[in-house]
Design a protein around this motif. Sequence first.
Motif, mmCIF file in Angstrom:
data_model
loop_
_atom_site.group_PDB
_atom_site.id
_atom_site.type_symbol
_atom_site.label_atom_id
_atom_site.label_comp_id
_atom_site.label_asym_id
_atom_site.label_seq_id
_atom_site.Cartn_x
_atom_site.Cartn_y
_atom_site.Cartn_z
ATOM 1 N N LEU A 1 76.239 73.971 34.139
ATOM 2 C CA LEU A 1 75.912 75.256 33.395
ATOM 3 C C LEU A 1 77.103 75.998 33.100
ATOM 4 O O LEU A 1 78.168 76.105 33.795
ATOM 5 C CB LEU A 1 74.991 75.975 34.427
ATOM 6 N N VAL A 2 76.981 76.754 31.936
ATOM 7 C CA VAL A 2 77.982 77.932 32.056
ATOM 8 C C VAL A 2 76.999 79.311 31.837
ATOM 9 O O VAL A 2 76.202 79.630 31.105
ATOM 10 C CB VAL A 2 78.543 77.793 30.438
ATOM 11 N N LEU A 3 77.461 79.996 32.821
ATOM 12 C CA LEU A 3 76.563 81.371 32.911
ATOM 13 C C LEU A 3 77.472 82.649 32.696
ATOM 14 O O LEU A 3 78.523 82.502 33.729
ATOM 15 C CB LEU A 3 76.076 81.429 34.146
ATOM 16 N N ASP A 4 77.272 83.615 31.685
ATOM 17 C CA ASP A 4 77.653 84.980 31.906
ATOM 18 C C ASP A 4 77.122 85.566 33.253
ATOM 19 O O ASP A 4 76.344 85.190 33.771
ATOM 20 C CB ASP A 4 77.237 85.619 30.394
ATOM 21 N N ILE A 5 77.863 86.663 33.405
ATOM 22 C CA ILE A 5 77.586 87.409 34.514
ATOM 23 C C ILE A 5 76.801 88.693 34.321
ATOM 24 O O ILE A 5 75.676 88.924 34.480
ATOM 25 C CB ILE A 5 78.751 87.872 35.337
ATOM 26 N N ASP A 6 77.444 89.814 33.680
ATOM 27 C CA ASP A 6 76.732 91.103 33.454
ATOM 28 C C ASP A 6 75.739 90.760 32.378
ATOM 29 O O ASP A 6 75.724 90.119 31.206
ATOM 30 C CB ASP A 6 77.759 91.981 32.880
ATOM 31 N N GLY A 7 74.370 91.155 32.727
ATOM 32 C CA GLY A 7 73.292 91.131 31.649
ATOM 33 C C GLY A 7 72.567 89.684 32.059
ATOM 34 O O GLY A 7 71.402 89.649 31.496
ATOM 35 N N THR A 8 73.092 88.950 32.671
ATOM 36 C CA THR A 8 72.491 87.462 32.794
ATOM 37 C C THR A 8 72.319 87.090 34.183
ATOM 38 O O THR A 8 71.373 86.507 34.379
ATOM 39 C CB THR A 8 73.827 86.493 32.273
ATOM 40 N N LEU A 9 73.075 87.556 35.131
ATOM 41 C CA LEU A 9 72.808 87.171 36.512
ATOM 42 C C LEU A 9 72.439 88.682 37.137
ATOM 43 O O LEU A 9 72.167 88.791 38.491
ATOM 44 C CB LEU A 9 74.043 86.736 37.114
ATOM 45 N N THR A 10 72.342 89.498 36.387
ATOM 46 C CA THR A 10 72.250 91.133 37.051
ATOM 47 C C THR A 10 70.685 91.864 37.075
ATOM 48 O O THR A 10 70.001 91.080 36.220
ATOM 49 C CB THR A 10 73.337 91.968 36.159
ATOM 50 N N ARG A 11 70.371 92.467 37.501
ATOM 51 C CA ARG A 11 69.241 93.526 37.497
ATOM 52 C C ARG A 11 69.341 94.432 36.267
ATOM 53 O O ARG A 11 70.458 94.620 35.646
ATOM 54 C CB ARG A 11 69.031 94.100 38.608
ATOM 55 N N ALA A 12 68.273 94.828 35.846
ATOM 56 C CA ALA A 12 68.206 95.614 34.635
ATOM 57 C C ALA A 12 69.113 97.031 34.907
ATOM 58 O O ALA A 12 69.718 97.575 34.046
ATOM 59 C CB ALA A 12 66.940 96.014 34.353
ATOM 60 N N ASP A 13 69.109 97.273 35.943
ATOM 61 C CA ASP A 13 69.667 98.709 36.630
ATOM 62 C C ASP A 13 70.888 98.384 36.994
ATOM 63 O O ASP A 13 71.750 99.370 37.659
ATOM 64 C CB ASP A 13 68.751 99.128 37.645
ATOM 65 N N GLY A 14 71.629 97.309 36.998
ATOM 66 C CA GLY A 14 73.016 96.744 37.368
ATOM 67 C C GLY A 14 72.912 96.168 38.593
ATOM 68 O O GLY A 14 72.123 95.961 39.574
#
Length: 224
Positions: free
Chosen positions: A5-18
């Motif tokens: 896998l290649v995974l971004d972090i912000d917006g991808t492994l995060t919650r909607a509220d950060g």
Amino acid sequence: MAPPLVLDIDGTLTRADGGIDPRAFDALREWEAPIVLATGKAFPYPVALCHFMDISERVVAEHGGIVCADDEVRVTVDDASRAADAARAFVERGGQMGWGRADTVNRWRETEVAVRYDADEALLRAVAEEFGVELVDTGYAYHLKLPGVAKGDGVRSVAETLALEPADFVAVGDSENDVSTFEVVGESYAVANADDRARDAADHVTEGAHLDGTLEALAACRDR
């Protein structure tokens, strides 16, 4: 069999509220194949996340400016002074970096400069053009970086270190800085909260947003 896998972090492994969605910890720790965290964040942030998730340090940081895999770290930018000079000029002309005096967002950054998302975009773009640097809008910050540095190139480098082909990987992301990754991997997913460029470049767009979308993508590629 689970693919790498290649995974971004912000917006991808995060919650909607950060903040990191805690469900990501078990999901990634239990993944049977290599995982690469590819982000615009400064190098220490994804490395620390690898530690806390108890996964191997395989990282593409600063949009490809720094690459780490299997105990090898490589800085791909020879001279980051142009980005720093552009940021200095931005401030001298009345712009605000926006991170406060400590500026921990940039304190350990080696190859680019990040500016808070509520900054004067018009002024920042004008300065970037004058200094010949690229302005990347991640949806969370603006990044001043040298042209030709991209996450996708970092993914190629990590794949080579792991004796894999970039096409072996499945990628999940949410913004324009993930497009270069989507272009080199074998399969790509944009989560539902992704910007238009990421959605247009991805092979699939998930129904779920943020980590829900990422978990949806992981289930789909595991079961294919």
